[in-house]
Enzyme design. Sequence first.
Site, PDB file in Angstrom:
ATOM      1  N   THR A 132       0.814  -1.429   0.022  1.00  9.80           N
ATOM      2  CA  THR A 132      -0.157  -0.115   0.018  1.00  9.80           C
ATOM      3  C   THR A 132       1.031   1.367   0.009  1.00  9.80           C
ATOM      4  O   THR A 132       1.890   1.231   0.635  1.00  9.80           O
ATOM      5  CB  THR A 132      -0.798   0.085   1.265  1.00  9.80           C
ATOM      6  OG1 THR A 132      -1.359   1.226   1.387  1.00  9.80           O
ATOM      7  CG2 THR A 132      -0.314  -0.335   2.555  1.00  9.80           C
ATOM      8  N   GLU A 134       0.181   3.454   1.882  1.00 13.57           N
ATOM      9  CA  GLU A 134       0.459   3.963   3.200  1.00 13.57           C
ATOM     10  C   GLU A 134       2.022   3.723   3.896  1.00 13.57           C
ATOM     11  O   GLU A 134       2.263   4.357   4.714  1.00 13.57           O
ATOM     12  CB  GLU A 134      -0.675   3.282   4.154  1.00 13.57           C
ATOM     13  CG  GLU A 134      -1.930   3.774   4.351  1.00 13.57           C
ATOM     14  CD  GLU A 134      -2.178   4.996   4.807  1.00 13.57           C
ATOM     15  OE1 GLU A 134      -1.534   5.225   5.899  1.00 13.57           O
ATOM     16  OE2 GLU A 134      -2.456   6.044   4.328  1.00 13.57           O
ATOM     17  N   TYR A 156      -1.485   0.196  10.714  1.00  9.03           N
ATOM     18  CA  TYR A 156      -1.696  -0.236   9.760  1.00  9.03           C
ATOM     19  C   TYR A 156      -0.293  -0.427   8.888  1.00  9.03           C
ATOM     20  O   TYR A 156       0.018  -1.304   8.318  1.00  9.03           O
ATOM     21  CB  TYR A 156      -2.696   0.315   9.027  1.00  9.03           C
ATOM     22  CG  TYR A 156      -3.176  -0.229   7.591  1.00  9.03           C
ATOM     23  CD1 TYR A 156      -3.732  -1.338   7.457  1.00  9.03           C
ATOM     24  CD2 TYR A 156      -2.800   0.692   6.506  1.00  9.03           C
ATOM     25  CE1 TYR A 156      -3.987  -1.691   5.886  1.00  9.03           C
ATOM     26  CE2 TYR A 156      -2.817   0.253   5.114  1.00  9.03           C
ATOM     27  CZ  TYR A 156      -3.602  -0.753   4.995  1.00  9.03           C
ATOM     28  OH  TYR A 156      -3.766  -1.236   3.431  1.00  9.03           O
ATOM     29  N   LYS A 160       1.814  -3.194   7.500  1.00 12.36           N
ATOM     30  CA  LYS A 160       2.113  -3.686   6.150  1.00 12.36           C
ATOM     31  C   LYS A 160       3.440  -3.613   5.681  1.00 12.36           C
ATOM     32  O   LYS A 160       3.988  -4.137   4.660  1.00 12.36           O
ATOM     33  CB  LYS A 160       1.211  -2.777   5.108  1.00 12.36           C
ATOM     34  CG  LYS A 160      -0.373  -2.919   5.058  1.00 12.36           C
ATOM     35  CD  LYS A 160      -0.656  -4.040   4.397  1.00 12.36           C
ATOM     36  CE  LYS A 160      -2.166  -4.096   3.975  1.00 12.36           C
ATOM     37  NZ  LYS A 160      -2.570  -5.364   3.098  1.00 12.36           N
TER      38      LYS A 160
HETATM   39  P1  NAP Z   1     -11.418  -4.575   2.370  1.00 17.83           P
HETATM   40  O1  NAP Z   1     -12.761  -4.328   1.267  1.00 17.83           O
HETATM   41  O2  NAP Z   1     -11.510  -3.824   3.574  1.00 17.83           O
HETATM   42  O3  NAP Z   1     -11.344  -6.055   2.201  1.00 17.83           O
HETATM   43  C1  NAP Z   1     -10.711  -6.765   3.040  1.00 17.83           C
HETATM   44  C2  NAP Z   1     -10.937  -8.305   3.073  1.00 17.83           C
HETATM   45  O4  NAP Z   1     -10.183  -9.003   3.945  1.00 17.83           O
HETATM   46  C3  NAP Z   1     -12.615  -8.467   3.486  1.00 17.83           C
HETATM   47  O5  NAP Z   1     -13.001  -9.681   2.589  1.00 17.83           O
HETATM   48  C4  NAP Z   1     -12.285  -9.126   4.666  1.00 17.83           C
HETATM   49  O6  NAP Z   1     -13.298 -10.124   5.074  1.00 17.83           O
HETATM   50  C5  NAP Z   1     -11.028  -9.762   4.804  1.00 17.83           C
HETATM   51  N1  NAP Z   1     -10.257 -10.245   5.844  1.00 17.83           N
HETATM   52  C6  NAP Z   1     -10.186  -9.322   7.005  1.00 17.83           C
HETATM   53  N2  NAP Z   1      -9.649  -9.921   8.172  1.00 17.83           N
HETATM   54  C7  NAP Z   1      -9.359 -11.379   7.660  1.00 17.83           C
HETATM   55  C8  NAP Z   1      -8.641 -12.440   8.447  1.00 17.83           C
HETATM   56  N3  NAP Z   1      -8.299 -12.060   9.522  1.00 17.83           N
HETATM   57  N4  NAP Z   1      -8.810 -13.607   7.625  1.00 17.83           N
HETATM   58  C9  NAP Z   1      -9.207 -13.491   6.402  1.00 17.83           C
HETATM   59  N5  NAP Z   1      -9.790 -12.529   5.670  1.00 17.83           N
HETATM   60  C10 NAP Z   1      -9.796 -11.349   6.433  1.00 17.83           C
HETATM   61  O7  NAP Z   1     -10.304  -3.978   1.517  1.00 17.83           O
HETATM   62  P2  NAP Z   1      -9.954  -3.611   0.051  1.00 17.83           P
HETATM   63  O8  NAP Z   1     -10.114  -2.230  -0.417  1.00 17.83           O
HETATM   64  O9  NAP Z   1     -10.479  -4.715  -1.019  1.00 17.83           O
HETATM   65  O10 NAP Z   1      -8.357  -3.834  -0.097  1.00 17.83           O
HETATM   66  C11 NAP Z   1      -7.825  -5.257  -0.268  1.00 17.83           C
HETATM   67  C12 NAP Z   1      -6.374  -5.184   0.275  1.00 17.83           C
HETATM   68  O11 NAP Z   1      -5.586  -4.220  -0.563  1.00 17.83           O
HETATM   69  C13 NAP Z   1      -6.252  -4.875   1.682  1.00 17.83           C
HETATM   70  O12 NAP Z   1      -4.998  -5.775   2.197  1.00 17.83           O
HETATM   71  C14 NAP Z   1      -5.791  -3.445   1.886  1.00 17.83           C
HETATM   72  O13 NAP Z   1      -5.067  -3.214   2.902  1.00 17.83           O
HETATM   73  C15 NAP Z   1      -4.873  -3.367   0.495  1.00 17.83           C
HETATM   74  N6  NAP Z   1      -4.820  -1.981  -0.230  1.00 17.83           N
HETATM   75  C16 NAP Z   1      -6.294  -1.612  -0.439  1.00 17.83           C
HETATM   76  C17 NAP Z   1      -6.278  -0.137  -0.920  1.00 17.83           C
HETATM   77  C18 NAP Z   1      -7.533   0.402  -1.352  1.00 17.83           C
HETATM   78  O14 NAP Z   1      -7.524   1.727  -1.679  1.00 17.83           O
HETATM   79  N7  NAP Z   1      -8.583  -0.042  -1.385  1.00 17.83           N
HETATM   80  C19 NAP Z   1      -4.865   0.228  -1.395  1.00 17.83           C
HETATM   81  C20 NAP Z   1      -3.657  -0.252  -0.803  1.00 17.83           C
HETATM   82  C21 NAP Z   1      -3.785  -1.402  -0.314  1.00 17.83           C
HETATM   83  P3  NAP Z   1     -14.917  -9.518   5.622  1.00 17.83           P
HETATM   84  O15 NAP Z   1     -15.551  -9.109   4.423  1.00 17.83           O
HETATM   85  O16 NAP Z   1     -15.195 -11.009   6.217  1.00 17.83           O
HETATM   86  O17 NAP Z   1     -14.402  -8.365   6.554  1.00 17.83           O
HETATM   87  N1  GDD Z   2     -12.326   7.435   6.720  1.00 13.43           N
HETATM   88  C1  GDD Z   2     -11.997   8.539   6.906  1.00 13.43           C
HETATM   89  N2  GDD Z   2     -13.444   9.015   7.446  1.00 13.43           N
HETATM   90  N3  GDD Z   2     -11.350   9.223   6.529  1.00 13.43           N
HETATM   91  C2  GDD Z   2     -11.590  10.698   6.347  1.00 13.43           C
HETATM   92  C3  GDD Z   2     -12.468  11.225   7.269  1.00 13.43           C
HETATM   93  C4  GDD Z   2     -13.720  10.405   7.515  1.00 13.43           C
HETATM   94  O1  GDD Z   2     -14.722  10.824   8.183  1.00 13.43           O
HETATM   95  N4  GDD Z   2     -12.437  12.516   6.993  1.00 13.43           N
HETATM   96  C5  GDD Z   2     -11.365  12.882   6.552  1.00 13.43           C
HETATM   97  N5  GDD Z   2     -10.748  11.596   6.192  1.00 13.43           N
HETATM   98  C6  GDD Z   2      -9.212  11.502   5.605  1.00 13.43           C
HETATM   99  C7  GDD Z   2      -8.516  10.636   6.413  1.00 13.43           C
HETATM  100  O2  GDD Z   2      -7.972  11.357   7.523  1.00 13.43           O
HETATM  101  C8  GDD Z   2      -7.417  10.249   5.295  1.00 13.43           C
HETATM  102  O3  GDD Z   2      -6.359  11.132   5.219  1.00 13.43           O
HETATM  103  C9  GDD Z   2      -8.256  10.290   4.040  1.00 13.43           C
HETATM  104  O4  GDD Z   2      -9.620  11.041   4.297  1.00 13.43           O
HETATM  105  C10 GDD Z   2      -8.499   8.922   3.319  1.00 13.43           C
HETATM  106  O5  GDD Z   2      -9.071   8.176   4.519  1.00 13.43           O
HETATM  107  P1  GDD Z   2      -9.658   6.649   3.862  1.00 13.43           P
HETATM  108  O6  GDD Z   2     -10.714   6.736   3.033  1.00 13.43           O
HETATM  109  O7  GDD Z   2     -10.103   6.150   5.356  1.00 13.43           O
HETATM  110  O8  GDD Z   2      -8.284   5.912   3.613  1.00 13.43           O
HETATM  111  P2  GDD Z   2      -7.024   5.815   3.766  1.00 13.43           P
HETATM  112  O9  GDD Z   2      -5.965   6.713   2.976  1.00 13.43           O
HETATM  113  O10 GDD Z   2      -6.566   5.997   5.157  1.00 13.43           O
HETATM  114  O11 GDD Z   2      -6.788   4.372   3.589  1.00 13.43           O
HETATM  115  C11 GDD Z   2      -6.915   3.535   2.419  1.00 13.43           C
HETATM  116  O12 GDD Z   2      -6.191   3.585   1.341  1.00 13.43           O
HETATM  117  C12 GDD Z   2      -4.669   2.894   1.565  1.00 13.43           C
HETATM  118  C13 GDD Z   2      -3.906   3.403   0.532  1.00 13.43           C
HETATM  119  O13 GDD Z   2      -3.347   4.602   0.391  1.00 13.43           O
HETATM  120  C14 GDD Z   2      -7.190   2.133   2.792  1.00 13.43           C
HETATM  121  O14 GDD Z   2      -8.084   1.390   1.658  1.00 13.43           O
HETATM  122  C15 GDD Z   2      -6.152   1.219   3.170  1.00 13.43           C
HETATM  123  O15 GDD Z   2      -6.402  -0.024   3.311  1.00 13.43           O
HETATM  124  C16 GDD Z   2      -5.230   1.607   2.003  1.00 13.43           C
HETATM  125  O16 GDD Z   2      -3.991   1.087   2.248  1.00 13.43           O
END
Ligand code: NAP
Ligand code: GDD
Length: 364
Positions: A132, A134, A156, A160
């Site tokens: 990520t 992050e 987190y 990671k």
């Molecule tokens: P998400 O919607 O939060 O999905 C997370 C998945 O992990 C869900 O299927 C959840 O199951 C499963 N999970 C959580 N804890 C588990 C455990 N202990 N054992 C088995 N499964 C478990 O996340 P996403 O946005 O699809 O992201 C997918 C991956 O990419 C994550 O690793 C995240 O950290 C990474 N990532 C995401 C982003 C982004 O912007 N979306 C960016 C960079 C990296 P449940 O449905 O049962 O909760």
């Molecule tokens: N969730 C949330 N809720 N975020 C907020 C809010 C709020 O009410 N208000 C402001 N924010 C700001 C957070 O402080 C952060 O700076 C930004 O919005 C994005 O927050 P999120 O959408 O929660 O995502 P994230 O960037 O912290 O993390 C996501 O992206 C990562 C990749 O850069 C997640 O998907 C992570 O799993 C992923 O790794």
Amino acid sequence: MKKKIALITGITGQDGSYLTEILLGKDYEVHGIIRRSSSFNTGRIDHLYNNPDILNKKLFLHYGDVTDTSNLNRLIEKTQPDEIYNLAAQSHVKVSFEIPEYTAEVDAIGTLRFLDAIRETGIRTKFYQASTSELFGKVQEIPQDEKTPFYPRSPYGAAKIYGYWIVINYREAYNLFACNGILFNHESPRRGETFVTRKITRAVSRILLGKQSKLYLGNLNAKRDWGYAPEFCEGMWLMLQQKNPEDFVLATGETHTVREFTDLTFKELGIELEWKGKEQDEKGLIKKISECAIVGDKKNIIPKIGDVVVEVDKGYYRPTEVDILIGNSAKAKEKLGWQTKTKFNELVKIMIESDYRKVLKRGY
Ligand code: NAP
Ligand code: GDD
């Protein structure tokens, strides 16, 4: 020719659901690990799960958890995957400050468990790790690419980073085909409702339809490089089709504030906002209401000009914040032929249209 077999953790999440569709479209046999839950947790894959031509023919679901080593070993032995996509995570950054140990157990040690299971079983497979942006945290340069030093800012991010390095260590020590996809934020109508983009598009829909009066947000100045999730999932697959395992940044190369995302979401529904006050006292008020294609007649909009519809709640601030992320995915473009197509404005439109129609239909 024998079908390729993929094993996906996190199949019920946003990315897992899109990746499954992509792999089924490429004629893979897909195995997904789902967690036992007291209520249904397969909403994002129900369209596949409820299709008798797909379930148990092309798509197989197995109970499991990345905190359970013996379960992972058994599933790897049983499914003999050609490719493993490790998407499971406690993926919420703010929540990781509340449950740091569990986050490390899943996001860091969960990755190690998988790699070690591959080593122990000796199966020949390719491994994708959901790393990520992050990791860049308090960014050391702008934009960030594969060579940018890391500086994580949350439990987190710290968990990671272990996942990232253990992938590289197992690749170098045991010659595993294992890759890190360093993915910047990617969103969609399937994004979890507590991530900021989806929180905004849901709340704005509900506000306009009179189901809620205000949207409470944290840091409005945070900047993110937001892309469209299905395109990023295609990139995961491309990484595992390379001759040699390497790590890749996937990003759009644009960055926008949370305030801009909010402004644009309202604008898509015909509302112009004005912002008053500073930091924790900042508020978003309705300045102008116009006709728009999604809502139709502006009389359908419940709030009035001058109403405060956005406020800051510092409960959503993080103890340490990632202020700005903007990625450079030149390497992915050159080696994978990957680049984003969906622009920021289009992403906002896709998400708000979907949520507005959902709230209109369901009434909540
Ligand atoms: P998400 O919607 O939060 O999905 C997370 C998945 O992990 C869900 O299927 C959840 O199951 C499963 N999970 C959580 N804890 C588990 C455990 N202990 N054992 C088995 N499964 C478990 O996340 P996403 O946005 O699809 O992201 C997918 C991956 O990419 C994550 O690793 C995240 O950290 C990474 N990532 C995401 C982003 C982004 O912007 N979306 C960016 C960079 C990296 P449940 O449905 O049962 O909760
Ligand atoms: N969730 C949330 N809720 N975020 C907020 C809010 C709020 O009410 N208000 C402001 N924010 C700001 C957070 O402080 C952060 O700076 C930004 O919005 C994005 O927050 P999120 O959408 O929660 O995502 P994230 O960037 O912290 O993390 C996501 O992206 C990562 C990749 O850069 C997640 O998907 C992570 O799993 C992923 O790794």
